[in-house]
Design a protein around this motif. Structure first.
Motif, short mmCIF file in Angstrom:
data_model
loop_
_atom_site.label_atom_id
_atom_site.label_comp_id
_atom_site.label_asym_id
_atom_site.label_seq_id
_atom_site.Cartn_x
_atom_site.Cartn_y
_atom_site.Cartn_z
N HIS A 1 32.05 43.80 51.53
CA HIS A 1 32.51 42.85 52.51
C HIS A 1 33.13 41.80 51.49
O HIS A 1 32.69 41.24 50.27
N THR A 2 34.49 41.30 52.10
CA THR A 2 35.16 40.34 51.30
C THR A 2 34.53 38.94 51.41
O THR A 2 34.51 38.39 50.32
N SER A 3 33.44 38.85 52.27
CA SER A 3 32.95 37.64 51.90
C SER A 3 31.99 37.49 50.59
O SER A 3 31.89 36.45 50.11
N THR A 4 31.71 38.76 50.20
CA THR A 4 30.87 38.45 48.86
C THR A 4 31.81 38.31 47.83
O THR A 4 31.50 37.39 46.76
N LEU A 5 33.09 38.50 47.61
CA LEU A 5 34.20 38.17 46.59
C LEU A 5 34.35 36.71 46.88
O LEU A 5 34.43 36.03 45.90
N THR A 6 34.43 36.22 48.15
CA THR A 6 34.64 34.65 48.34
C THR A 6 33.60 33.69 47.61
O THR A 6 33.78 32.81 47.11
N LEU A 7 32.25 34.36 48.06
CA LEU A 7 30.94 33.71 47.35
C LEU A 7 31.08 33.68 45.79
O LEU A 7 30.77 32.65 45.28
N LEU A 8 31.37 34.82 45.61
CA LEU A 8 31.63 34.96 43.90
C LEU A 8 32.51 33.92 43.36
O LEU A 8 32.23 33.39 42.51
N LEU A 9 33.67 33.87 43.84
CA LEU A 9 34.76 33.04 43.60
C LEU A 9 34.18 31.59 43.48
O LEU A 9 34.23 30.71 42.61
N SER A 10 33.65 31.28 44.69
CA SER A 10 33.23 29.92 44.72
C SER A 10 31.98 29.40 43.70
O SER A 10 31.85 28.31 43.34
N LEU A 11 31.34 30.32 43.61
CA LEU A 11 29.98 30.27 42.40
C LEU A 11 30.64 30.20 40.89
O LEU A 11 30.48 29.02 40.34
N LEU A 12 31.76 30.68 40.83
CA LEU A 12 32.52 30.66 39.60
C LEU A 12 33.18 29.26 39.59
O LEU A 12 33.33 28.41 38.44
#
Ligand SMILES: O=C(O)C(=O)C[C@]1(C(=O)O)C=C[C@@H](O)C=C1
Length: 290
Positions: free
Chosen positions: A204-215
Motif C-alpha cells: 500500500h502506498t500509505s505505508t511509504l507515506t508513513l515511512l517518509l513522514s517518520l524519517l
C-alpha cells in the motif's frame, strides 16, 4: 606490507582505478580488473579479492540502478564512498585527425556523458566497450586507425594516445560517485551519517507515506528513492538516507524497519560531499603503478 586486492570495473587508468586509489589512499593496493559489474560482485562475494569499488551514480548519466541490485543479490557491504571528477577526452593514435575517425569506443556510461558531442559530430559512430581505459589500450595494441576512445587523460598518457579533443562530456560538472564494498560487515565509523536501504515495495502506498513522514520526524533526509529493475511485478525500492549524526540515523532506521519487508541496510557510512568546483582541469588521475 601486503597490498589489498581491490576489484574494479575496468583496467589500469580507468576511472574505477583512480577511485580505488582515492578510497584507499593510506594503503598499498593492487587493483584487479573486471569486465562487468557482475563479475566484480562475484569476485568479492566469492573471496577472490579483499574489497571492490563500484560506480553508483554519475551527475550527467544518473544512477546505475542495476548496481544496487548486485549489492542486494551478493549481500555486499558498503563501507565508504567518494565523488571523483570525470574528464572525458577523445583520443586516438598519434597523427590521426578528428576527420579520420569513424568509430568511438568507450564504456556505455561514459558515452552517455558525451551525447552532445555525438550530436555535433554525426560522422562518429559510438561503440560500447567494457571500459574507457581498455578502449584506449585496444587502439594502441591493435594500432587501430579510424578509431578513437573516450577516456580519461590518464589513459591517453598510459597508452601513448593523442588527445584530439579534451572535455567532450556534456558539462564540465561531471562527477561519479563510487562505493567501497566489503564482503563482511566492518566496524561502523563514529562519523557515519548515511545509509542505503533496500526493501520490498510496500503493498500500500500509505505505508511509504508513513515511512517518509517518520524519517522527516527524525530529521533524516531522503536523498534518493527509486524502483530497482526487476522481473517481479512488486520489486524492490532503494533509498539513500542522510542524517546529522549516526544516532539520529540509527533511531530512524529502527523505526521504519518494521514497516517493510526484506530490508537490507547498507552502511552506515560517512557521506562524501559532491565537489563544488567545475571539472575544467585535465584529469589528475593517480596513475597506476602496474
Ligand atoms: O570505464 C571506466 O573508466 C569506468 O571506470 C566505468 C565508469 C562507470 O561505470 O560509470 C566510471 C566512471 C565514469 O562515469 C564512466 C564509466
Amino acid at each position: 606490507m601486503n597490498s589489498i586486492r581491490i576489484a574494479i570495473q575496468g583496467g589500469p587508468a580507468s576511472f574505477h582505478d583512480a577511485a580505488a586509489r582515492q578510497l584507499h589512499h593510506d594503503h598499498l593496493i593492487e587493483t584487479v580488473p573486471c569486465t562487468t559489474f557482475r563479475s566484480l560482485s562475484t569476485a568479492l562475494a566469492g573471496g577472490a579479492v579483499d574489497a571492490a569499488v563500484m560506480a553508483i551514480e554519475n551527475t550527467l548519466a544518473g544512477s546505475l540502478l542495476p548496481n544496487y541490485s548486485l549489492l542486494q543479490e551478493h549481500h555486499l557491504h558498503v563501507t565508504a564512498e567518494a565523488w571523483l571528477p570525470i574528464d572525458q577526452n577523445l583520443m586516438a593514435l598519434p597523427g590521426q585527425k578528428l576527420e579520420d575517425i569513424r568509430t568511438v569506443l568507450s564504456h556505455p556510461v561514459a558515452l552517455a556523458q558525451c551525447s552532445n558531442f555525438f550530436l555535433q559530430h554525426p560522422h562518429l559512430q559510438a561503440q560500447e566497450a567494457h571500459d574507457t581505459a581498455d578502449s584506449a589500450k585496444a587502439i594502441q595494441e591493435q594500432q587501430l586507425k579510424g578509431v578513437a576512445a573516450i577516456a580519461g587523460a590518464a589513459a591517453a598518457a598510459l597508452y601513448n594516445l593523442e588527445v584530439l579533443e579534451a572535455n567532450v562530456a556534456d558539462s564540465t560538472n561531471n562527477f561519479t560517485r563510487f562505493l567501497l564494498l566489503q564482503r563482511e560487515k566492518t566496524e561502523i565509523p563514529a562519523t557515519a551519517d548515511k545509509a542505503i536501504l533496500l526493501f520490498r515495495k510496500p503493498l500500500h502506498t500509505s505505508t511509504l507515506t508513513l515511512l517518509l513522514s517518520l524519517l522527516q520526524k527524525h530529521q533524516v533526509e531522503v536523498k534518493l528513492l527509486q524502483t530497482l529493475p526487476s522481473t517481479d511485478a512488486r520489486g524492490f525500492l532503494v533509498m539513500e538516507l542522510e542524517a546529522a549524526d549516526l544516532l539520529q540515523l540509527q533511531e530512524a532506521i529502527a523505526q521504519v524497519k518494521p514497516l517493510v519487508e526484506k530490508m537490507q541496510v547498507l552502511g552506515p557510512l560517512q557521506k562524501a560531499a559532491l565537489p563544488t568546483t567545475a571539472n575544467t582541469r585535465q584529469h589528475k588521475a593517480i596513475l597506476p603503478t602496474a
